[in-house]
Design a protein around this motif. Structure first.
Motif, PDB file in Angstrom:
ATOM      1  N   TYR A   1      -3.582  -4.423   3.254  1.00 38.30           N
ATOM      2  CA  TYR A   1      -2.644  -3.502   3.900  1.00 38.30           C
ATOM      3  C   TYR A   1      -2.369  -3.937   5.336  1.00 38.30           C
ATOM      4  O   TYR A   1      -3.240  -4.466   6.040  1.00 38.30           O
ATOM      5  CB  TYR A   1      -3.199  -2.085   3.926  1.00 38.30           C
TER       6      TYR A   1
ATOM      7  N   ASN B   1       3.906   0.745  -0.669  1.00 33.82           N
ATOM      8  CA  ASN B   1       3.615  -0.488  -1.394  1.00 33.82           C
ATOM      9  C   ASN B   1       4.955  -1.078  -1.830  1.00 33.82           C
ATOM     10  O   ASN B   1       5.585  -0.568  -2.756  1.00 33.82           O
ATOM     11  CB  ASN B   1       2.723  -0.201  -2.603  1.00 33.82           C
ATOM     12  N   HIS B   2       5.383  -2.104  -1.168  1.00 35.58           N
ATOM     13  CA  HIS B   2       6.736  -2.613  -1.341  1.00 35.58           C
ATOM     14  C   HIS B   2       6.746  -3.929  -2.112  1.00 35.58           C
ATOM     15  O   HIS B   2       5.814  -4.740  -2.007  1.00 35.58           O
ATOM     16  CB  HIS B   2       7.412  -2.834   0.017  1.00 35.58           C
TER      17      HIS B   2
ATOM     18  N   ARG C   1       5.087  -9.086  -2.197  1.00 38.63           N
ATOM     19  CA  ARG C   1       4.479  -7.752  -2.221  1.00 38.63           C
ATOM     20  C   ARG C   1       3.814  -7.495  -0.877  1.00 38.63           C
ATOM     21  O   ARG C   1       2.955  -8.274  -0.440  1.00 38.63           O
ATOM     22  CB  ARG C   1       3.461  -7.629  -3.349  1.00 38.63           C
TER      23      ARG C   1
ATOM     24  N   ARG D   1       2.028  -4.377   1.445  1.00 34.29           N
ATOM     25  CA  ARG D   1       1.492  -3.008   1.463  1.00 34.29           C
ATOM     26  C   ARG D   1       1.371  -2.573   2.918  1.00 34.29           C
ATOM     27  O   ARG D   1       0.700  -3.233   3.728  1.00 34.29           O
ATOM     28  CB  ARG D   1       0.143  -2.945   0.759  1.00 34.29           C
TER      29      ARG D   1
ATOM     30  N   ASP E   1       0.561   0.729   5.513  1.00 31.25           N
ATOM     31  CA  ASP E   1       0.061   2.102   5.670  1.00 31.25           C
ATOM     32  C   ASP E   1      -0.378   2.248   7.107  1.00 31.25           C
ATOM     33  O   ASP E   1      -1.436   1.752   7.510  1.00 31.25           O
ATOM     34  CB  ASP E   1      -1.096   2.372   4.715  1.00 31.25           C
TER      35      ASP E   1
END
Length: 712
Positions: A424, A465-466, A486, A488, A490
């Protein structure tokens, strides 16, 4: 005797007419008709045999106008106007000997329905014994206009409603009438017999007027007659070939036209066919292209008439050769006119002429020997052909853009690696895009299932989460797609919620079912600790560490990315046990008892006491009053019940038995009570005596002296 003779005479006539009645309906039977008329219309004749003077009839007649008219006849006495039932009413159509008869009813009316072959007069007679006969007629008028029918005789039918020969017109009506007609906007002519239709397109208008003046609505019929075939002529400009061997070197112009000396009624259309091509409708002069050609031409009329087919041969050679270019793919397979697949160029000429070409203005023309493919880049292809006669084609050009290489794209992420846990980013990452293609290139991206957008600068991602889809497309449409990225993100710490389920009173729980900690997102980890205890990971519902007391719960959360929220605190006052201990007391003279409540204890403290002394006295005292007192008024044994309540509402009951003696305490009070009772009785007696005296004074006579009365 005279009346009898009249009856016999009348009956003889009736018998004579009835015996011939079967023949009466036969048309044109004059003898029977006259006999019947004599009997019905003359009735009983006025002869000396009748003794009494006949009276007069008053007859009212109503009828409808149709070929089945209804006739309503009302008969009354002409003097008294009284209705006459039993009168005989006869209707008669003389020409065909048709009749109908009825007798008037009680109201003097007779209704007859009658069928006649045509409109006209109906004879009516009314007779009744003792009355002069009544004779009259009614006219049944024709109220309907006649109907004119048209018949077309002879006439050869063509196409589209045309006649190729003149037809005859026959007009007839459904009743005697005069018929009129006219052509187009001409004058009306009375019809006397069949007549011919003139050539051309004409409208026939016709109508009829019957004997009663009823005028039919004008009718219309359209006739089209064409009696002549068309004739077509051809003209060519130049009028003669201007080359050798009958060749036209100047493109000839062909004109087709109709022979104006031949009359035509219907619309004419000229058609022609060049060589073995399709049939073409002639609308204007047309030019003939190079080659040897045969022109066939003819005319057709709307009526179906066709002219004879004519043939005309012509040879033309006016233009230099023409080179045809073919590319494979035939059209740019990229965008903006680009070929992303290098095209194969094929040049050809229909007559096998020599072809020359070059791909750059800096090059010399070279002889075309077969298909070729241009390299990457922009090209101006020039080409032309030369035939055997030396006619050179003008140079032709075609632009060709070739770009078959897709662009290259690079993506940089800042920070370069995730700064949180489990891959993340706890800070929003920024993406920058780079492309090394020489032609204008556009970079596109899509975040998750969102819309495809154009990159216009650095891209910063929000929490989530892209999955990023990135591709670049150059001006030619070549596309390069990167593998999905990908990321992530947060950046927000979790928020932990605490819910206590239980029974509480005054902020203190006496029962706790569960203490639940939770966050809004999956994957978050919750930690907690009680007062000075070590931290633990939350795995399920909690309970206080003890049954009684004030407990402090510390809790916080950490998400999958490693974001940690600040520690939160919840203070829980918990008392699940009732007060405990015992009750004692002290007793004094006179029935005074003091309870000792110090022996009752509770972890959260007692809030109040409810005391039942057993003599009907119940008191509620606060927890601060530890030695409440009570004085009993009677000697006896008593059970004292004490209910102790803590702050959470828990209740405990304590009892103590006690024996009380109170006699020495009450003797002076008893003596005092007796004296009070004696005083009350004495006062009551005095009041009573005074009242009796007042009554006696009211009953003493006035003559008795006051003193004597008082003595008495």
């Amino acid at each position: 005797l005279e009346d009898l003779q009249g009856e016999v005479f009348t009956e003889a006539k009736r018998h004579y007419a009835a015996s011939w009645g079967g023949l009466f309906n036969s048309p044109n039977n004059v003898e029977v008709t006259d006999t019947w008329l004599e009997y019905n219309f003359l009735g009983e004749p006025l002869i000396p045999l009748w003794k009494s003077e006949p009276r007069g009839l008053s007859v009212n007649i109503n009828h409808t106008d149709s070929l089945t008219p209804t006739v309503r006849v009302s008969v009354t006495d002409s003097e008294t106007s009284a209705a006459l039932p039993g009168a005989t009413v006869t209707l008669e159509w003389a020409a065909e000997g048709i009749w109908e008869q009825a007798v008037t009813d009680g109201s003097g009316e007779a209704i007859l329905t009658f069928s006649i072959p045509r409109f006209g007069d109906i004879n009516i007679s009314v007779r009744k014994a003792g009355y002069l006969p009544f004779m009259d007629y009614v006219t049944i008028r024709d109220t309907l206009p006649p109907v004119t029918s048209i018949r077309i005789l002879n006439g050869t039918e063509g196409e589209n409603g045309w006649y190729l020969s003149q037809p005859l017109i026959n007009l007839s009506t459904d009743e005697p009438a005069r018929t009129f007609y006219r052509w187009d906007s001409g004058e009306d002519v009375e019809y006397t017999g069949e007549f011919e239709v003139p050539e051309g397109v004409h409208s026939l208008y016709y109508y009829s007027i019957d004997l009663y003046g009823n005028v039919e609505r004008e009718r219309q019929s359209i006739f089209k007659v064409d009696l002549h075939d068309p004739v077509v002529e051809i003209r060519v400009e130049p009028s003669e070939p201007d080359g050798e061997e009958s060749w036209y070197r100047t493109a000839p112009l062909v004109t087709l036209l109709l022979n104006s000396s031949v009359p035509s009624a219907s619309e004419e259309t000229i058609f022609y066919r060049l060589d073995s091509g399709g049939v073409t409708r002639y609308t204007a002069p047309f030019a003939i292209e190079d080659g040897e050609h045969t022109i066939s031409f003819w005319a057709e009329e709307e009526s179906g008439r066709v002219s004879g087919r004519m043939l005309f041969e012509i040879k033309v050679d006016t233009v230099p050769p023409k080179t045809t270019i073919r590319l494979d793919p035939s059209e740019p397979d990229g965008k903006n006119g680009y070929y992303v697949t290098p095209p194969t160029v094929t040049l050809s000429s229909p007559e096998g002429e020599s072809i020359y070409y070059r791909l750059s203005l800096d090059e010399d023309f070279k002889l075309y020997r077969g298909p070729f493919a241009p390299e990457e880049g922009y090209h101006i292809l020039q080409y032309y052909s030369v035939d055997e006669a030396g006619n050179a084609e003008s140079i032709r050009e075609k632009e060709i853009w070739v770009d078959s290489r897709p662009p290259q794209v690079k993506v940089e992420i800042d920070p370069e690696r995730p700064d949180g846990k489990n891959g993340y980013y706890t800070e929003r990452p920024t993406l920058r895009f780079y492309c090394n293609d020489t032609s204008p290139t556009t970079i596109f991206y899509r975040v998750d299932e969102g819309p495809v957008k154009t990159v216009k600068g650095p891209l910063t991602l929000d929490d989530g989460n892209h999955v990023l889809m990135i591709y670049a497309e150059d001006e030619a449409g070549n596309r390069y797609t990167l593998p999905s990225i990908r990321i992530r993100v947060d950046t927000t710490p979790p928020e932990v919620h605490c819910i206590v389920s239980g029974d509480a009173e005054g902020g203190i729980y006496r029962r706790i079912f569960s203490i639940d900690l939770f966050t809004e997102e999956m994957g978050d980890t919750i930690y907690y600790r009680w007062d000075g205890e070590p931290a633990r990971e939350y795995t399920g519902a909690l309970r206080p560490p003890g049954d009684e007391g004030t407990y402090t719960l510390y809790y916080w959360g950490e998400d999958e990315a490693g974001n940690r929220c600040p520690e939160d605190v919840m203070i829980i006052r918990y008392d699940s046990e009732a007060p405990r201990g015992s009750v004692d007391y002290t007793e004094e003279r006179g029935g005074k008892v003091t309870l000792l409540l110090d022996g009752i204890t509770d972890g959260m403290g007692v809030e109040k006491y409810v005391i039942d002394y057993g003599d009907g006295t119940v008191r509620t005292v606060p927890a601060s009053e530890k030695t409440p007192t009570h004085t009993y008024r009677r000697t006896g044994s008593y059970t004292i019940t004490v209910k102790a309540y803590d702050s959470a509402g828990n209740e405990a009951t304590f009892t103590v038995g006690i024996v009380v003696g109170v006699m020495d305490l009450y003797l002076p009070h008893v003596i005092g009570l007796i004296l009070i009772i004696i005083a009350v009785l004495a006062a009551t007696l005095v009041i009573y005596l005074r009242r009796q005296r007042e009554i006696l004074l009211m009953e003493i006579p006035e003559a008795i002296p006051l003193e004597r009365g008082l003595k008495d």
